[in-house]
Write an enzyme that holds these catalytic residues in place. Structure first.
Site: not given
Length: 399
Positions: A48, A103
């Site tokens: 970060y 999926k």
């Protein structure tokens, strides 16, 4: 006054006791996990701020670096509006999420592709297009899922026109690719070429139209498509734009009338519509026919009936041989397209996927084996390689 009896178990708890599917789905079926450690201040400063700012600046200066320094080039958006979910129909976006999660995990399990379910609270085609266009910078591809016809055709077309990443409606093209692969092997098993076959497709929705297109592209002798009103042909005045286009490139024989009329002498039946085909009509098909009755859970022609007349029988069910299952196609297709940063998925890439899929079991062909199992570890690598090569050959690869 008698004390109130409180049931300590919620409705959800009761469902889990009755059906293990509910227990498996509690809390969802997927999560986001990190690929880099964040164990201390040094890790944090790299993953970060301030380290991330250097990467952001580099991408701002050279936008193509987003593929190298983010997950964009290996993640797919799985987009639905919940209007055509499995055999359940229009159940809405929230109720579609278990399927979209499923999926997504199939993408990862079978193709190594990350995927994010996105269920949209709109059924307006233009709103869906605008929403996906705005989300697209975060993804390397878009898999449209369980969007009802005919809107699915318009949505896919408009998105592909506006985006430079692959857009693929699996209900159409995944089914078509696997069907073509199975048909190629059935023809090879019986010593015939695709050009010798006349096929009949029951169902002019998303899957039926896509199957017709890929069969014609692959060189089928002839194919007629039927809807609720009979054979789709150019003489009909009640056709939608999609069906008028369909009539223009199918049915060279000029067949009119009912599904039963079309089946007389046909070599191939492909069912993607539901309903039941009378045995008397099945009996009129050509000797040694192929019957792919793919409606779930009830095939249009029961396998017991189909086997009386057909040389090869396939269904959409996992408890019979030769399951026509989209999971054989979409993970490898997207993996191949993402591998070369393809701008779209072309017809040639789909046909390459079908040929590679068929080749996996070409040396093992039998009446009960014209298509691989979804768990065959050879499938995804073969499809991935073939699709990547086809993308390069067709000029849509960018690396």
């Amino acid at each position: 006054m008698a004390a109130e009896i409180i049931n300590p178990r919620s409705d959800a708890d009761q469902k889990e006791l009755i059906d293990p599917a509910f227990a498996l789905h509690r809390g969802g079926k997927m999560e986001i996990s990190a690929t880099v450690p964040v164990r201390d201040r040094d890790d944090l400063s790299l993953a970060y701020t301030p380290g991330v700012a250097k990467v952001c600046t580099a991408i701002a200066e050279q936008p193509e670096l987003v593929h190298d320094y983010t997950w964009k080039s290996q993640v797919v958006a799985v987009v639905t509006d919940g209007t055509a979910v499995l055999g359940l129909g229009d159940i809405g976006p929230e109720a579609s999420l278990p399927v979209m999660e499923g999926k997504a995990i199939l993408f990862k399990q079978f193709g190594g592709v990350d995927a994010v379910p996105i269920a949209l609270a709109t059924t307006d085609a233009d709103e869906i297009v605008e929403t996906v266009v705005r989300l697209a910078p975060s993804f390397g591809g878009v898999n449209l899922e369980d969007i009802s016809a005919p809107r699915c055709f318009e949505i896919e077309r408009k998105l592909q026109e506006r985006l430079d990443i692959p857009v693929f409606h699996d209900d159409q093209h995944g089914t078509a690719v696997v069907t073509l692969a199975a048909l190629r092997n059935a023809a090879a098993l019986t010593g015939r070429a695709l050009g010798e076959l006349r096929a009949v497709i029951s169902g002019a929705g998303a899957a039926g139209v896509a199957i017709a297109k890929i069969l014609v592209e692959a060189g089928i002798g002839d194919v007629a498509v039927t809807d609720r009103k009979g054979v789709v042909h150019q003489g009909r005045t009640d056709l939608t734009d999609v069906k008028r286009e369909l009539a223009g490139f199918t049915n060279k024989a000029g067949i009119t009338g009912t599904l039963e009329d079309a089946l007389s002498g046909a070599d191939v039946f492909i069912g993607v519509s539901g309903g039941t085909v009378p045995e008397s009509a099945v009996a009129t098909m050509a000797k040694g026919a192929f019957i792919f009755a793919m409606a779930n859970p009830n095939p249009e022609i029961h396998p017991d009936v189909a086997h009386k007349y057909a040389a090869v029988v396939a269904t959409g069910r996992s408890d019979y041989p030769n399951q026509i299952n989209n999971v054989l196609a979409f993970p490898g297709i997207f993996a191949g397209a993402l591998q070369v940063r393809a701008s779209r998925i072309t017809e040639g890439m789909k046909i390459a996927a079908a040929e590679a899929l068929a080749a996996v079991v070409h040396d093992e062909l039998s009446a009960d084996c014209v298509i691989p199992s979804p768990f065959d570890p050879r499938v995804a690598p073969a499809v991935t390689k073939a699709v990547a090569a086809a993308a390069r050959a067709e000029g849509v690869a960018r690396r």
